[in-house]
Design a protein around this motif. Structure first.
Motif, PDB file in Angstrom:
ATOM      1  N   ILE A 182       0.871  -1.185   0.000  1.00 29.00           N
ATOM      2  CA  ILE A 182       0.000   0.000   0.000  1.00 29.00           C
ATOM      3  C   ILE A 182       0.904   1.229   0.000  1.00 29.00           C
ATOM      4  CG2 ILE A 182      -1.783   1.268   1.275  1.00 29.00           C
ATOM      5  CD1 ILE A 182      -2.812  -1.378   2.353  1.00 29.00           C
ATOM      6  N   ALA A 183       0.752   2.060  -1.036  1.00 25.18           N
ATOM      7  CA  ALA A 183       1.710   3.151  -1.276  1.00 25.18           C
ATOM      8  C   ALA A 183       1.107   4.510  -0.927  1.00 25.18           C
ATOM      9  CB  ALA A 183       2.138   3.129  -2.739  1.00 25.18           C
ATOM     10  N   PHE A 185       0.909   8.908  -1.424  1.00 23.75           N
ATOM     11  CA  PHE A 185       0.780   9.766  -2.604  1.00 23.75           C
ATOM     12  C   PHE A 185       2.091  10.436  -2.986  1.00 23.75           C
ATOM     13  CE2 PHE A 185       0.408  13.196   0.540  1.00 23.75           C
ATOM     14  CZ  PHE A 185       1.115  14.226  -0.081  1.00 23.75           C
ATOM     15  N   LEU A 191       7.824   4.264  -3.757  1.00 22.13           N
ATOM     16  CA  LEU A 191       7.398   3.558  -2.550  1.00 22.13           C
ATOM     17  C   LEU A 191       6.317   2.531  -2.864  1.00 22.13           C
ATOM     18  CD1 LEU A 191       7.810   6.469  -0.041  1.00 22.13           C
ATOM     19  CD2 LEU A 191       9.339   4.553  -0.543  1.00 22.13           C
ATOM     20  N   LYS A 209      -1.637  -1.466  -4.101  1.00 24.68           N
ATOM     21  CA  LYS A 209      -2.659  -0.413  -4.201  1.00 24.68           C
ATOM     22  C   LYS A 209      -1.976   0.949  -4.111  1.00 24.68           C
ATOM     23  CE  LYS A 209      -5.303   1.743  -1.266  1.00 24.68           C
ATOM     24  NZ  LYS A 209      -5.318   3.085  -1.869  1.00 24.68           N
ATOM     25  N   GLY A 242      -8.442   4.214   0.090  1.00 24.53           N
ATOM     26  CA  GLY A 242      -7.906   3.493   1.235  1.00 24.53           C
ATOM     27  C   GLY A 242      -9.014   2.845   2.035  1.00 24.53           C
ATOM     28  N   GLU A 247      -8.824  -1.153   2.990  1.00 23.15           N
ATOM     29  CA  GLU A 247      -9.360  -1.949   4.107  1.00 23.15           C
ATOM     30  C   GLU A 247      -9.633  -3.380   3.650  1.00 23.15           C
ATOM     31  OE1 GLU A 247     -10.181  -1.362   7.356  1.00 23.15           O
ATOM     32  OE2 GLU A 247      -9.918   0.810   7.558  1.00 23.15           O
ATOM     33  N   PHE A 260       3.187  -1.289   4.191  1.00 25.84           N
ATOM     34  CA  PHE A 260       2.399  -0.059   4.142  1.00 25.84           C
ATOM     35  C   PHE A 260       3.356   1.119   4.268  1.00 25.84           C
ATOM     36  CE2 PHE A 260       0.899   3.456   6.741  1.00 25.84           C
ATOM     37  CZ  PHE A 260      -0.169   3.925   5.984  1.00 25.84           C
ATOM     38  N   THR A 261       3.193   2.121   3.443  1.00 24.23           N
ATOM     39  CA  THR A 261       3.916   3.380   3.625  1.00 24.23           C
ATOM     40  C   THR A 261       2.889   4.492   3.652  1.00 24.23           C
ATOM     41  OG1 THR A 261       5.692   2.438   2.294  1.00 24.23           O
ATOM     42  CG2 THR A 261       5.856   4.773   2.828  1.00 24.23           C
ATOM     43  N   GLY A 262       2.874   5.262   4.727  1.00 27.50           N
ATOM     44  CA  GLY A 262       1.898   6.333   4.846  1.00 27.50           C
ATOM     45  C   GLY A 262       1.878   6.900   6.249  1.00 27.50           C
ATOM     46  N   SER A 263       0.730   7.424   6.629  1.00 25.05           N
ATOM     47  CA  SER A 263       0.645   8.159   7.887  1.00 25.05           C
ATOM     48  C   SER A 263       0.667   7.227   9.100  1.00 25.05           C
ATOM     49  CB  SER A 263      -0.642   8.984   7.898  1.00 25.05           C
ATOM     50  OG  SER A 263      -1.748   8.120   7.795  1.00 25.05           O
ATOM     51  N   MET A 287       6.250   4.919   8.374  1.00 22.33           N
ATOM     52  CA  MET A 287       5.260   5.961   8.685  1.00 22.33           C
ATOM     53  C   MET A 287       5.878   7.365   8.714  1.00 22.33           C
ATOM     54  SD  MET A 287       3.066   3.598  11.283  1.00 22.33           S
ATOM     55  CE  MET A 287       4.507   2.841  12.040  1.00 22.33           C
ATOM     56  N   GLY A 288       5.209   8.257   9.427  1.00 24.11           N
ATOM     57  CA  GLY A 288       5.507   9.686   9.304  1.00 24.11           C
ATOM     58  C   GLY A 288       6.806  10.129   9.968  1.00 24.11           C
ATOM     59  N   CYS A 320       8.256  12.359   3.898  1.00 28.83           N
ATOM     60  CA  CYS A 320       8.322  11.871   5.282  1.00 28.83           C
ATOM     61  C   CYS A 320       9.617  12.346   5.921  1.00 28.83           C
ATOM     62  CB  CYS A 320       8.235  10.355   5.298  1.00 28.83           C
ATOM     63  SG  CYS A 320       9.514   9.591   4.294  1.00 28.83           S
ATOM     64  N   GLU A 425       2.859  16.298  12.576  1.00 26.65           N
ATOM     65  CA  GLU A 425       3.383  16.245  11.199  1.00 26.65           C
ATOM     66  C   GLU A 425       2.404  16.986  10.284  1.00 26.65           C
ATOM     67  OE1 GLU A 425       3.197  12.615   8.858  1.00 26.65           O
ATOM     68  OE2 GLU A 425       5.188  13.000   8.047  1.00 26.65           O
TER      69      GLU A 425
HETATM   70  N1  LIG Z   1       8.487   6.407   6.390  1.00 30.97           N
HETATM   71  C1  LIG Z   1       8.435   6.484   5.082  1.00 30.97           C
HETATM   72  O1  LIG Z   1       9.259   5.895   4.386  1.00 30.97           O
HETATM   73  C2  LIG Z   1       7.382   7.290   4.407  1.00 30.97           C
HETATM   74  C3  LIG Z   1       7.523   7.573   3.056  1.00 30.97           C
HETATM   75  C4  LIG Z   1       6.537   8.345   2.426  1.00 30.97           C
HETATM   76  C5  LIG Z   1       5.466   8.837   3.138  1.00 30.97           C
HETATM   77  N2  LIG Z   1       5.374   8.560   4.462  1.00 30.97           N
HETATM   78  C6  LIG Z   1       4.277   9.132   5.235  1.00 30.97           C
HETATM   79  O2  LIG Z   1       3.073   9.029   4.477  1.00 30.97           O
HETATM   80  C7  LIG Z   1       2.207  10.083   4.817  1.00 30.97           C
HETATM   81  C8  LIG Z   1       1.730  10.779   3.570  1.00 30.97           C
HETATM   82  O3  LIG Z   1       1.161   9.861   2.682  1.00 30.97           O
HETATM   83  P1  LIG Z   1      -0.428   9.664   2.548  1.00 30.97           P
HETATM   84  O4  LIG Z   1      -1.109  10.954   2.841  1.00 30.97           O
HETATM   85  O5  LIG Z   1      -0.656   9.000   1.242  1.00 30.97           O
HETATM   86  O6  LIG Z   1      -0.701   8.660   3.746  1.00 30.97           O
HETATM   87  P2  LIG Z   1      -2.061   7.895   4.124  1.00 30.97           P
HETATM   88  O7  LIG Z   1      -1.806   7.161   5.380  1.00 30.97           O
HETATM   89  O8  LIG Z   1      -3.227   8.794   4.072  1.00 30.97           O
HETATM   90  O9  LIG Z   1      -2.273   6.868   2.913  1.00 30.97           O
HETATM   91  C9  LIG Z   1      -1.278   5.918   2.578  1.00 30.97           C
HETATM   92  C10 LIG Z   1      -1.931   4.777   1.814  1.00 30.97           C
HETATM   93  O10 LIG Z   1      -2.809   4.078   2.701  1.00 30.97           O
HETATM   94  C11 LIG Z   1      -4.085   3.946   2.099  1.00 30.97           C
HETATM   95  N3  LIG Z   1      -5.083   3.892   3.177  1.00 30.97           N
HETATM   96  C12 LIG Z   1      -5.691   4.937   3.803  1.00 30.97           C
HETATM   97  N4  LIG Z   1      -6.529   4.479   4.745  1.00 30.97           N
HETATM   98  C13 LIG Z   1      -6.435   3.125   4.726  1.00 30.97           C
HETATM   99  C14 LIG Z   1      -7.030   2.084   5.476  1.00 30.97           C
HETATM  100  N5  LIG Z   1      -7.906   2.344   6.443  1.00 30.97           N
HETATM  101  N6  LIG Z   1      -6.693   0.799   5.212  1.00 30.97           N
HETATM  102  C15 LIG Z   1      -5.793   0.526   4.243  1.00 30.97           C
HETATM  103  N7  LIG Z   1      -5.186   1.460   3.494  1.00 30.97           N
HETATM  104  C16 LIG Z   1      -5.497   2.745   3.730  1.00 30.97           C
HETATM  105  C17 LIG Z   1      -4.188   5.153   1.193  1.00 30.97           C
HETATM  106  O11 LIG Z   1      -5.179   4.962   0.197  1.00 30.97           O
HETATM  107  C18 LIG Z   1      -2.786   5.202   0.627  1.00 30.97           C
HETATM  108  O12 LIG Z   1      -2.650   4.262  -0.415  1.00 30.97           O
HETATM  109  C19 LIG Z   1       2.996  11.008   5.718  1.00 30.97           C
HETATM  110  O13 LIG Z   1       2.658  10.754   7.044  1.00 30.97           O
HETATM  111  C20 LIG Z   1       4.425  10.591   5.429  1.00 30.97           C
HETATM  112  O14 LIG Z   1       5.319  10.908   6.461  1.00 30.97           O
HETATM  113  C21 LIG Z   1       6.284   7.798   5.099  1.00 30.97           C
END
Ligand SMILES: NC(=O)c1ccc[n+]([C@@H]2O[C@H](COP(=O)([O-])OP(=O)(O)OC[C@H]3O[C@@H](n4cnc5c(N)ncnc54)[C@H](O)[C@@H]3O)[C@@H](O)[C@H]2O)c1
Ligand SMILES: N[C@@H](CCC=O)C(=O)O
Length: 527
Positions: A182-183, A185, A191, A209, A242, A247, A260-263, A287-288, A320, A425
């Motif tokens: 799960i990537a 934006f 990623l 995804k 997401g 889910e 997973f890479t994201g918040s 994560m963040g 991030c 963040e």
């Molecule tokens: N540590 C790292 O390497 C790294 C790298 C890049 C971004 N990030 C972090 O990512 C964040 C920014 O990216 P974002 O806004 O796309 O993050 P986000 O958490 O909103 O979304 C990330 C991914 O998760 C999916 N998603 C959202 N809710 C979900 C759920 N309930 N179940 C499953 N999947 C779900 C989204 O559709 C997306 O594909 C920032 O916090 C940033 O620091 C971390």
């Protein structure tokens, strides 16, 4: 071209690179508006619903229609990946690595066109987009080389010391099955591609995804994987939300592991779901960040200013690794501020398709609105806004050329330590600054966060060890003008977070990364 593109070298790009980018941009713009399907079991698949996506550069610029995967599509992708798993796992490592390198080569051949699409989709500047595409190329090659170098992590162990029997022992590493990626934006290609490459070369099959805001980049990756000749079902691509597709993937019974890479909020939610159920399933969550930089009295302030501005404002702070907290010794604070002001004033904000615009828009209307809210909270919370604070795009009454996009000014604020945004963040081009008296106070403040991704330092050479020994961060940079906290590259800087920034303590592209996509099997055979 002998130039080697990385995030650390992209500030001195050769002219030929720009010419080739411009040509690719024209090609990609001429083809805008197409419908982009899912990719499942080796074939395109139309979804029941599609999203009409616009560019953050200009919301009248229509990128195309992108499939929104639903539960049925998720089931189809998971079933395809399950069916493909036994044969892919049994494919010799050399063949998996060959196919993987072929994906890297195709990405490299298409680097300009893919980067042009990401400029339009994400709003990043051309060098960031070219850098990200090249980084993805390197992930595919790096992980193929690494898995072969480690001989698939297979080890022969000594025979048991039993008289009368020959008892042979070995340890092997086996893939888990269907791996979900799960990537986010902000790096929608690298990623997505990095974890995909790691999962594939180790023998897992993949369902990827992309983020809702950036479905295009993942689809371009899928095209390269298809064209490299990977067997149907080994890799599957879903675009979608997401909350629905994401889910559904996380709770799917065939999901054997996730990257997973994201918040932080979403990452922790997914980690909890992966730990529940019939047995805990692996979850690599990147994560963040809330990344600090410490500047001491002995810092080279020109270097510091360059590194700080690049890391706080590059890609609009939407990394991030972005720098968001600056701790500067009170004796050099004014001198550093003067340099920062000059450099911030020189930043050209605008349509990132144009070479001279280093800073493009933020990703969407939410981020744009958050910027105004945070600027207000800083003002109301006693901060002194030293630079920026205004929206420049939609509804701002700013320059006409920016009126249809999500453009904002780079913001620098000197803020009281009690301000809550020190802990949050924001993921925007907002840098908070504090003047410290005592080096240890600066370190305490830098570590006063539940995150621990990247950290920067500018000071004397004999202070570097102190910084490295005390800072709580997975990625550290000392005296680096190319980026105080940003710009890791596979093979040069392993990239992963401590504390709330990462779930494993093992970094992307590190010596220990691929083993996480495998489970150990001990094998004893008595003759
Ligand atoms: N540590 C790292 O390497 C790294 C790298 C890049 C971004 N990030 C972090 O990512 C964040 C920014 O990216 P974002 O806004 O796309 O993050 P986000 O958490 O909103 O979304 C990330 C991914 O998760 C999916 N998603 C959202 N809710 C979900 C759920 N309930 N179940 C499953 N999947 C779900 C989204 O559709 C997306 O594909 C920032 O916090 C940033 O620091 C971390
Ligand atoms: N790898 C990138 C950050 C990725 C996160 O958003 C860097 O090192 O700056």
């Amino acid at each position: 071209m002998s130039f080697r593109l990385t995030y650390a070298t992209m500030h001195n790009s050769p002219e030929a690179m720009h010419e080739r980018f411009e040509a690719a941009l024209a090609r990609v713009e001429a083809a805008l508006g197409a419908r982009h399907p899912l990719f499942i079991a080796g074939a395109d698949r139309d979804a029941a619903q599609h999203a009409d996506r616009r560019s953050p550069i200009d919301t009248q610029l229509r990128l195309g229609e992108f499939a929104l995967a639903d539960d049925t599509d998720v089931d189809a992708a998971m079933a395809a990946a399950r069916d493909a798993f036994p044969a892919w796992r049994a494919t010799p490592v050399a063949e998996r690595a060959r196919l993987q390198r072929r994906v890297g080569d195709l990405l490299a051949e298409r680097v300009y066109d893919i980067a042009a699409a990401m400029v339009l989709e994400v709003g990043k500047n051309r060098m960031e987009a070219l850098g990200e595409t090249q980084e993805t190329v390197d992930f595919f090659h790096h992980y193929a080389d690494d898995f072969e170098r480690n001989a698939g992590y297979a080890h022969t162990l000594p025979d048991d010391p039993i008289e009368g029997y020959a008892s042979h022992n070995a340890s092997v590493m086996r893939p888990y099955g269907v791996w979900v990626v799960i990537a986010p934006f902000n790096f929608p290609l690298a990623l997505a591609g990095g974890p995909t490459a790691a999962a594939l070369v180790t023998g897992n099959t993949v369902v990827l995804k992309g983020a809702s805001d950036t479905p295009w980049a993942g689809r371009l990756l899928a095209d390269c994987i298809r064209d490299a000749g990977l067997p149907p079902g080994v890799f599957n691509y879903l675009s979608g939300s997401g909350r629905e597709a994401g889910e559904a993937l996380v709770r799917h019974p065939l999901t054997a592991g996730i990257t997973f890479t994201g918040s932080v909020a979403v990452g922790r939610h997914i980690m909890q779901q992966m730990a529940a159920g019939a047995w805990p399933r692996p979850c690599i969550a990147e994560m963040g960040g809330k990344n600090p930089c410490i500047v001491t009295e002995r810092a080279d302030l020109d270097r510091a200013a360059a590194g700080i501005v690049r890391s706080a404002y590059g890609m609009g702070g939407q990394k991030c690794s972005a720098l968001s907290r600056l701790y500067v010794h009170e004796r050099v604070a004014d001198a550093l501020l003067e340099r920062l002001r000059q450099q911030i004033a020189a930043i050209r904000v605008g349509d990132p398709r144009r070479r001279e615009h280093w800073l493009g828009p933020v990703i969407n209307a939410n981020a744009y609105a958050s910027y105004a809210r945070y600027a207000g909270e800083l003002r109301n919370g006693g901060a002194h806004l030293l630079c920026g604070g205004a929206q420049l795009g939609q509804g701002s009454g700013g320059p006409a050329a920016l009126a249809r996009g999500y453009y904002v000014e780079p913001l620098l604020a000197e803020a009281p330590l009690a301000h809550p945004l020190w802990q949050h963040e924001m993921f925007l081009p907002i840098l908070m600054l504090h003047r410290y008296r005592d080096r240890d106070e600066a370190m305490r403040l830098a570590n006063d966060t539940p995150m621990g991704l990247t950290a920067g330092f500018f000071g004397g050479a004999d202070e570097v060890a102190w910084f490295q020994d005390h800072i709580e961060a997975g990625v550290t940079y000392a005296n680096r003008p190319q980026g105080a906290t940003t710009g890791a590259w596979p093979g040069y800087q392993p990239f992963g977070g401590w504390k709330g920034s990462g779930s494993t303590g093992k970094a992307i592209a590190s010596f220990y990364y691929l083993a996480q996509y495998l489970r150990e099997q001990s094998r004893t055979v008595v003759e």
